[in-house]
Design a protein around this motif. Structure first.
Motif, PDB file in Angstrom:
ATOM      1  N   HIS A  38       0.841  -1.202   0.000  1.00 51.60           N
ATOM      2  CA  HIS A  38       0.000   0.000   0.000  1.00 51.60           C
ATOM      3  C   HIS A  38       0.882   1.260   0.000  1.00 51.60           C
ATOM      4  O   HIS A  38       0.590   2.239  -0.700  1.00 51.60           O
ATOM      5  N   HIS A 160      -1.185   5.013  10.874  1.00 51.56           N
ATOM      6  CA  HIS A 160      -1.433   4.733   9.455  1.00 51.56           C
ATOM      7  C   HIS A 160      -1.313   6.026   8.635  1.00 51.56           C
ATOM      8  O   HIS A 160      -0.659   6.060   7.593  1.00 51.56           O
ATOM      9  N   GLU A 164       1.547   6.893   5.843  1.00 48.58           N
ATOM     10  CA  GLU A 164       1.089   7.148   4.476  1.00 48.58           C
ATOM     11  C   GLU A 164       1.455   8.569   4.029  1.00 48.58           C
ATOM     12  O   GLU A 164       1.894   8.778   2.890  1.00 48.58           O
TER      13      GLU A 164
HETATM   14 MN   LIG Z   1      -4.142   4.087   3.715  1.00 47.58          MN
END
Ligand SMILES: [Mn+2]
Length: 195
Positions: A38, A160, A164
């Motif tokens: 991701h 998170h 990110e």
């Molecule tokens: Mn994410």
């Protein structure tokens, strides 16, 4: 076309990566570590560097070798694709907001690897992913990509989002730095005669 392919095999990991600096941000990434996939997708999407990456690592131990070695291979690919660095902007910076998080990145494609890292995570894990591996990845990328890389967390309380926003901020700064500067007219962005 500024492209490079790197294959790197050790007792711990086997990695093939190909990149195109003049891409459109296409990504095809499989590392076996979901959260890391991701993040690498974000790196490609927001740098506009196409990244195809396949990694098989010793995940039965933990994610460490795989994440670090992907940083090494991507750094090597970046340095190779940049070549002699003629005509590029060389420097990049971005302050990126994502919900609660803001990450500032300033970088120089200097061939002088240096990491300044002020990104603390409030939790040790994001799902099963160790947050300390974010630093490991960027340390490897900076070292093998020849990048002076400064990353600072200005705000943020969600791990998170912090991770990110870090990948996105570095991606946008990289986009700026690798971009051809038309006013540079193919010259080296340095007074030293080499970068
Ligand atoms: Mn994410």
């Amino acid at each position: 076309m500024r492209t490079a392919e790197i294959t790197r095999t050790t007792a711990e990991t086997q990695i093939t990566v190909s990149i195109n600096l003049d891409g459109t941000g296409k990504y095809d990434v499989t590392t076996g570590v979901g959260f890391f996939d991701h993040m690498l997708d974000q790196l490609a999407r927001h740098s506009l560097i196409d990244i195809t990456l396949r990694a098989t690592g010793d995940l039965h131990i933990d994610d460490h070798h795989t994440v670090e070695d992907c940083g090494i291979a991507l750094g090597q690919a970046l340095a190779k694709a940049l070549g002699d660095k003629r005509g590029i902007r060389r420097f990049g910076h971005f302050a990126l907001a994502m919900d609660d998080s803001q990450i500032a990145c300033a970088l120089d494609l200097s061939a002088r690897p240096f990491l300044v890292w002020n990104v603390d995570f409030p939790t040790a894990k994001i799902g099963t992913f160790d947050t300390e591996l974010v630093r490991e990845f960027f340390q490897a990328l900076a070292t093998h990509g020849g990048i002076t890389l400064h990353v600072d967390r200005t705000h943020g309380f969600n791990s998170h989002h912090i991770a990110e926003a870090t990948f996105k901020s570095v991606a946008r700064a990289l986009r700026m730095a690798v971009e051809p500067d038309p006013r540079m007219a193919g010259e080296l962005p340095s007074t030293k005669g080499a970068l």
